[in-house]
Design a protein around this motif. Structure first.
Motif, PDB file in Angstrom:
ATOM      1  N   LEU A  13     -29.270  -8.526  13.943  1.00 26.16           N
ATOM      2  CA  LEU A  13     -27.806  -8.560  14.606  1.00 26.16           C
ATOM      3  C   LEU A  13     -27.583  -7.140  15.312  1.00 26.16           C
ATOM      4  O   LEU A  13     -27.171  -7.049  16.355  1.00 26.16           O
ATOM      5  N   SER A  14     -28.241  -6.258  14.639  1.00 23.28           N
ATOM      6  CA  SER A  14     -27.797  -4.670  15.208  1.00 23.28           C
ATOM      7  C   SER A  14     -28.980  -4.569  16.571  1.00 23.28           C
ATOM      8  O   SER A  14     -28.325  -3.999  17.501  1.00 23.28           O
ATOM      9  N   GLU A  33     -27.700 -20.873   8.027  1.00 22.86           N
ATOM     10  CA  GLU A  33     -26.456 -21.472   8.651  1.00 22.86           C
ATOM     11  C   GLU A  33     -25.430 -20.311   8.756  1.00 22.86           C
ATOM     12  O   GLU A  33     -24.494 -20.544   9.647  1.00 22.86           O
ATOM     13  N   THR A  34     -25.705 -19.122   7.940  1.00 27.22           N
ATOM     14  CA  THR A  34     -24.767 -18.050   8.241  1.00 27.22           C
ATOM     15  C   THR A  34     -25.561 -16.907   8.504  1.00 27.22           C
ATOM     16  O   THR A  34     -26.679 -16.708   8.113  1.00 27.22           O
ATOM     17  N   PRO A  35     -24.934 -15.970   9.206  1.00 29.57           N
ATOM     18  CA  PRO A  35     -25.840 -14.701   9.604  1.00 29.57           C
ATOM     19  C   PRO A  35     -25.360 -13.614   8.597  1.00 29.57           C
ATOM     20  O   PRO A  35     -24.961 -13.890   7.486  1.00 29.57           O
ATOM     21  N   GLY A  36     -26.494 -12.631   8.509  1.00 29.71           N
ATOM     22  CA  GLY A  36     -26.064 -11.668   7.685  1.00 29.71           C
ATOM     23  C   GLY A  36     -27.424 -11.256   6.584  1.00 29.71           C
ATOM     24  O   GLY A  36     -27.560 -10.278   6.323  1.00 29.71           O
ATOM     25  N   GLY A  37     -28.331 -12.426   6.493  1.00 28.07           N
ATOM     26  CA  GLY A  37     -29.419 -12.101   5.641  1.00 28.07           C
ATOM     27  C   GLY A  37     -29.057 -11.590   4.324  1.00 28.07           C
ATOM     28  O   GLY A  37     -28.065 -12.343   3.773  1.00 28.07           O
ATOM     29  N   VAL A  38     -29.582 -10.506   3.886  1.00 29.74           N
ATOM     30  CA  VAL A  38     -29.283  -9.961   2.490  1.00 29.74           C
ATOM     31  C   VAL A  38     -27.727  -9.604   2.593  1.00 29.74           C
ATOM     32  O   VAL A  38     -27.271  -9.521   1.182  1.00 29.74           O
ATOM     33  N   VAL A  39     -27.179  -9.064   3.534  1.00 33.78           N
ATOM     34  CA  VAL A  39     -25.860  -8.803   3.466  1.00 33.78           C
ATOM     35  C   VAL A  39     -24.865  -9.946   3.566  1.00 33.78           C
ATOM     36  O   VAL A  39     -24.750 -10.815   4.377  1.00 33.78           O
ATOM     37  N   GLN A  40     -24.244 -10.454   2.294  1.00 34.32           N
ATOM     38  CA  GLN A  40     -23.646 -11.658   2.106  1.00 34.32           C
ATOM     39  C   GLN A  40     -22.561 -11.235   1.080  1.00 34.32           C
ATOM     40  O   GLN A  40     -22.617 -10.560   0.026  1.00 34.32           O
ATOM     41  N   SER A  41     -21.022 -11.472   1.717  1.00 34.14           N
ATOM     42  CA  SER A  41     -19.930 -11.353   0.598  1.00 34.14           C
ATOM     43  C   SER A  41     -19.499 -12.631   0.509  1.00 34.14           C
ATOM     44  O   SER A  41     -19.157 -13.462   1.244  1.00 34.14           O
ATOM     45  N   ARG A  42     -19.000 -12.781  -0.965  1.00 33.76           N
ATOM     46  CA  ARG A  42     -18.581 -14.344  -1.217  1.00 33.76           C
ATOM     47  C   ARG A  42     -16.906 -13.833  -2.003  1.00 33.76           C
ATOM     48  O   ARG A  42     -16.880 -12.948  -2.471  1.00 33.76           O
ATOM     49  N   ARG A  43     -16.203 -14.798  -1.708  1.00 32.15           N
ATOM     50  CA  ARG A  43     -14.922 -14.667  -2.499  1.00 32.15           C
ATOM     51  C   ARG A  43     -15.119 -15.727  -3.609  1.00 32.15           C
ATOM     52  O   ARG A  43     -15.432 -16.819  -3.598  1.00 32.15           O
ATOM     53  N   VAL A  44     -14.835 -15.108  -4.922  1.00 35.92           N
ATOM     54  CA  VAL A  44     -15.111 -15.813  -6.011  1.00 35.92           C
ATOM     55  C   VAL A  44     -13.516 -15.874  -6.759  1.00 35.92           C
ATOM     56  O   VAL A  44     -13.304 -14.528  -7.131  1.00 35.92           O
ATOM     57  N   LEU A 213     -20.608  -8.720  14.131  1.00 30.06           N
ATOM     58  CA  LEU A 213     -21.783  -8.665  14.867  1.00 30.06           C
ATOM     59  C   LEU A 213     -22.033 -10.123  15.567  1.00 30.06           C
ATOM     60  O   LEU A 213     -22.372 -10.191  16.678  1.00 30.06           O
ATOM     61  N   TYR A 214     -22.043 -11.291  14.701  1.00 30.61           N
ATOM     62  CA  TYR A 214     -22.598 -12.454  15.058  1.00 30.61           C
ATOM     63  C   TYR A 214     -21.621 -12.935  16.169  1.00 30.61           C
ATOM     64  O   TYR A 214     -21.913 -13.448  17.076  1.00 30.61           O
ATOM     65  N   GLU A 215     -20.201 -12.894  15.926  1.00 31.96           N
ATOM     66  CA  GLU A 215     -19.269 -13.292  16.678  1.00 31.96           C
ATOM     67  C   GLU A 215     -19.248 -12.752  17.906  1.00 31.96           C
ATOM     68  O   GLU A 215     -19.159 -13.397  19.082  1.00 31.96           O
ATOM     69  N   ALA A 216     -19.659 -11.731  18.233  1.00 32.41           N
ATOM     70  CA  ALA A 216     -19.465 -10.720  19.329  1.00 32.41           C
ATOM     71  C   ALA A 216     -20.859 -11.309  20.129  1.00 32.41           C
ATOM     72  O   ALA A 216     -20.768 -11.031  21.454  1.00 32.41           O
ATOM     73  N   HIS A 217     -21.797 -11.741  19.401  1.00 36.11           N
ATOM     74  CA  HIS A 217     -23.164 -12.179  20.464  1.00 36.11           C
ATOM     75  C   HIS A 217     -23.659 -13.886  20.046  1.00 36.11           C
ATOM     76  O   HIS A 217     -24.526 -13.803  20.298  1.00 36.11           O
ATOM     77  N   ALA A 218     -22.378 -14.564  19.806  1.00 42.54           N
ATOM     78  CA  ALA A 218     -22.822 -16.037  19.130  1.00 42.54           C
ATOM     79  C   ALA A 218     -23.628 -16.609  20.127  1.00 42.54           C
ATOM     80  O   ALA A 218     -24.513 -17.707  19.856  1.00 42.54           O
ATOM     81  N   ASP A 219     -23.330 -16.405  21.602  1.00 42.52           N
ATOM     82  CA  ASP A 219     -24.133 -17.109  22.646  1.00 42.52           C
ATOM     83  C   ASP A 219     -25.349 -16.768  22.427  1.00 42.52           C
ATOM     84  O   ASP A 219     -26.147 -17.632  23.072  1.00 42.52           O
ATOM     85  N   ALA A 220     -25.904 -15.517  21.994  1.00 38.78           N
ATOM     86  CA  ALA A 220     -27.521 -15.462  22.112  1.00 38.78           C
ATOM     87  C   ALA A 220     -28.060 -15.585  20.724  1.00 38.78           C
ATOM     88  O   ALA A 220     -29.156 -15.289  20.457  1.00 38.78           O
ATOM     89  N   ILE A 221     -27.293 -16.066  19.737  1.00 38.83           N
ATOM     90  CA  ILE A 221     -27.669 -16.257  18.395  1.00 38.83           C
ATOM     91  C   ILE A 221     -27.700 -17.669  17.632  1.00 38.83           C
ATOM     92  O   ILE A 221     -26.667 -18.389  17.801  1.00 38.83           O
TER      93      ILE A 221
END
Ligand SMILES: Cc1cc2nc3c(=O)[nH]c(=O)nc-3n(C[C@H](O)[C@H](O)[C@H](O)COP(=O)(O)OP(=O)(O)OC[C@H]3O[C@@H](n4cnc5c(N)ncnc54)[C@H](O)[C@@H]3O)c2cc1C
Length: 426
Positions: A13-14, A33-44, A213-221
């Motif tokens: 992404l960077s 289906e989601t961006p971020g790889g190892v960077v993943q935040s969840r709400r529990v 980052l994903y949203e800023a470049h969604a058309d390229a990813i």
């Protein structure tokens, strides 16, 4: 010029962001289906859990992305002044990371503290020296084994006796510009009043950064689109996915070494064999809820301790995340990690948390990372044999620094190279 990027974790992404800023045409593919790889935040429930990294340092590279994405108002700062503890002899003791802590901590005896002061008289790193040998020789056995070794090696899940300084800590010191005494470098930093960038996260966790980052470049990813094969062509590379082929001039892989090996095998069998030599350590993450009210950033648990977990992050305290503690489990402390059920891992985490802090805890979530962290062990000698074909690049945490700020720096450097721009001095 078109660049194809495999993977949309923070490296991919960077890199997409940095290439787009330099007007280089880029297209990226992400298997999940989601961006971020190892960077993943969840709400529990009402809690924000970080399945991967827990917090970042707001380095200039990260700050620039935060500004570009307009995320400044989402930043939350951690309390850097809180101590890090070491679990030693059945007790929590303060790791001496400041002059005040060095004087007051009972983690080290008087001789152990004095021995640290001899470091400027010691020789620089030696060939084939392990991280443990290096730290013991420079700072003495107490400081090396009780906190400096675990502080460095903990994230990787590797014993410092299995890490070669030349391929691990030595590179960190070199990048920080330390070619002589570490202690004199620290003293100089203190004298000049240079502070580390502040610790931070975002209101809804670090996933805000990767989502932004994903949203800023969604058309390229393209999400949910694993690259299944890479083929060499006369004038570049073909990236094959279930949706078809993409033709690019240069290809950048940001995936773990085993995936790089799979994808590059048809192009270069020697390179594939080299990439297969890098070891990884699986990591289990147990998220605990507890009313423990200690003040601190976390707990280091040195290898060889009787505890079955390798460390704790006290999110409740330094990040003000209500009642949340993250517990790390690796195969050094818990050899049955990969066979254990989530329920078993949860129980181990909660029991060890209670033994270490004295407070009960309830497991609320378990996550596993496989292949996990690059081990940075002796297998990193493979780095010497890595020879990439023209137009193939690695922007990964196994060839360069694994922390998020380091990943952003690598991406910027590679973007400069691909765009033909000179890289500014770091
Ligand atoms: C438990 C843990 C805690 C950490 N804590 C910290 C911390 O506190 N601070 C810090 O700075 N760093 C921390 N790190 C390190 C840092 O998080 C990682 O090094 C970094 O996030 C790796 O990012 P990456 O983009 O290089 O790789 P990854 O995040 O692994 O991204 C690679 C991407 O490639 C995708 N992919 C795989 N195969 C394919 C394919 N065939 N086609 C397309 N896509 C594919 C994957 O799905 C993935 O999204 C931690 C790491 C771990 C595991």
């Amino acid at each position: 010029m078109k660049v194809g990027v495999v993977g949309a974790g923070i490296s991919g992404l960077s890199l997409v962001h940095a290439l787009a800023k330099r007007d280089v045409d880029v297209t990226a593919f992400e298997a999940r289906e989601t961006p971020g790889g190892v960077v993943q935040s969840r709400r529990v429930g009402e809690h924000v859990l970080e399945l991967g990294p827990q917090r970042l340092r707001l380095t200039p590279g990260l700050e620039s992305i935060v500004d570009d994405l307009g995320l400044g108002n989402r930043l939350e700062f951690g309390d850097d002044d809180q101590p890090i503890y070491v679990y030693h002899d059945g007790e929590l003791k303060v790791a001496p990371l400041s002059v005040r802590e060095a004087v007051t901590t009972d983690l080290l005896g008087p001789l152990g503290k004095l021995r640290i002061l001899l470091e400027p008289l010691t020789d620089p790193q030696q060939p084939d020296e392990t991280v443990d040998d290096f730290l013991v020789r420079k700072f003495g056995q107490q400081a090396a084994r009780r906190y400096l070794g675990p502080l460095y090696s903990g994230l990787y899940g590797t014993d410092p006796r299995d890490m070669l300084v030349e391929y691990s800590l030595g590179r960190v010191l070199e990048k920080a510009g330390i070619d002589g005494s570490v202690l004199l470098w620290v003293a100089r930093k203190l004298r000049e009043g240079r502070e580390s960038p502040p610790m931070c996260t975002f209101e809804d966790g670090l996933g805000e950064l990767t989502d932004g980052l994903y949203e800023a470049h969604a058309d390229a990813i393209s999400l949910g689109t694993p690259v299944e094969a890479i083929r060499e062509r006369e004038d570049g590379y073909e990236l094959r996915t279930a949706d078809g082929s993409e033709y690019v001039d240069d290809v950048v892989l940001t995936t773990p070494a085993p995936t790089c090996a799979d994808l590059l095998a048809p192009i270069d069998a020697d390179l594939e064999a080299t990439l297969r030599r890098f070891n990884y350590n699986p990591i289990g993450m147990v998220f605990l809820e507890s009313s423990f009210d200690g003040t601190g950033i976390g707990t280091l648990i040195p290898p060889g301790s009787d505890a079955q977990i390798s460390g704790l992050t006290w999110n409740a305290s330094f990040l003000d995340r209500d009642g949340i503690f993250t517990c790390y489990v690796d195969q050094l402390g818990y050899p049955a990690l990969t066979e254990a059920t989530d329920e078993e891992l949860g129980k181990v985490g909660a029991a060890e948390f209670e033994r270490i802090t004295g407070a009960p805890a309830t497991p609320i979530h378990v996550h596993r990372w496989e292949p996990g962290m690059p081990a940075y062990d002796r297998s990193w000698r493979a780095t010497d044999d890595l020879a990439l074909p023209d137009g193939v690049h690695l922007c990964t945490n196994f060839v360069d620094r694994p922390g998020i700020p380091g990943r952003i720096r690598s991406a910027n450097r590679l973007a400069d190279e691909l765009a033909g721009e000179p890289t500014p001095a770091e």
